[in-house]
Design an enzyme around this catalytic site. Structure first.
Site, short mmCIF file in Angstrom:
data_model
loop_
_atom_site.label_atom_id
_atom_site.label_comp_id
_atom_site.label_asym_id
_atom_site.label_seq_id
_atom_site.Cartn_x
_atom_site.Cartn_y
_atom_site.Cartn_z
CB CYS A 3 -0.97 0.16 1.14
SG CYS A 3 -2.59 -0.96 0.96
CG HIS A 94 2.08 -9.37 -4.93
ND1 HIS A 94 1.53 -9.42 -3.53
CD2 HIS A 94 2.98 -10.32 -5.18
CE1 HIS A 94 2.00 -10.56 -2.92
NE2 HIS A 94 2.86 -11.18 -3.93
P1 5GP Z 1 4.58 -13.33 -2.66
O1 5GP Z 1 5.48 -14.28 -1.87
O2 5GP Z 1 3.80 -12.72 -1.48
O3 5GP Z 1 3.96 -13.77 -3.81
O4 5GP Z 1 5.56 -12.22 -3.27
C1 5GP Z 1 5.92 -10.97 -2.67
C2 5GP Z 1 7.25 -10.74 -3.29
O5 5GP Z 1 7.43 -9.22 -2.91
C3 5GP Z 1 8.45 -11.32 -3.18
O6 5GP Z 1 9.05 -12.04 -4.23
C4 5GP Z 1 9.52 -10.22 -2.38
O7 5GP Z 1 10.79 -10.54 -3.04
C5 5GP Z 1 8.79 -9.04 -2.87
N1 5GP Z 1 9.09 -7.71 -1.93
C6 5GP Z 1 8.84 -8.02 -0.54
N2 5GP Z 1 9.14 -6.81 0.01
C7 5GP Z 1 9.50 -5.89 -1.16
C8 5GP Z 1 9.67 -4.59 -1.09
O8 5GP Z 1 9.81 -3.83 0.19
N3 5GP Z 1 10.11 -3.91 -2.26
C9 5GP Z 1 9.94 -4.81 -3.44
N4 5GP Z 1 10.48 -4.46 -4.66
N5 5GP Z 1 9.74 -6.20 -3.50
C10 5GP Z 1 9.27 -6.53 -2.10
#
Ligand code: 5GP
Length: 111
Positions: A3, A94
């Site tokens: 967010c 996402h």
């Molecule tokens: P999920 O596992 O929730 O599908 O993916 C979350 C993704 O967000 C992960 O690939 C992680 O590396 C990325 N991520 C987590 N925190 C941040 C952040 O603060 N900035 C960015 N650019 N990516 C993030």
């Protein structure tokens, strides 16, 4: 946390932005090119979707297509992780765009 990135309150390497979505590079890339697309409106996950989100979802997919083209990707993956068991660690919807592998051969679904 996403967010805050959507609002611009947290920095990110933004590659695309519209009134409805923002796309930025994943901080821990799992592919040579790894971009996340988020809606600006808060949606927790695919499991929380309602018909009211149809416009945001369409905008995310169109953004994914444009980001991939902008990155020069011909083949790529578009992925949603849903819930902890599905690998979702951030509770703001996402979409992952993954690509840029040098070898042009099919990749398994495991990233
Ligand atoms: P999920 O596992 O929730 O599908 O993916 C979350 C993704 O967000 C992960 O690939 C992680 O590396 C990325 N991520 C987590 N925190 C941040 C952040 O603060 N900035 C960015 N650019 N990516 C993030």
């Amino acid at each position: 946390m996403f967010c805050k990135i959507a609002e611009g309150a947290l920095p990110a390497d933004v590659v695309f932005e519209s009134s409805q979505v923002k796309a930025f590079r994943d901080i821990h890339p799992k592919a040579p090119i790894h971009v996340l697309v988020i809606p600006k409106v808060h949606i927790a996950s695919v499991a929380a979707l309602t018909a009211a989100h149809d416009g945001a979802i369409a905008a995310m997919l169109h953004a994914a297509k444009d980001v991939a083209a902008g990155e020069g990707l011909v083949g790529y993956k578009v992925l949603f992780n849903v819930g902890r068991e599905g690998g979702q660690m951030v509770d703001h919807l996402h979409l992952h765009i993954l690509g840029g592998w040098k070898e042009h051969k099919p990749k398994s679904l495991n990233i």
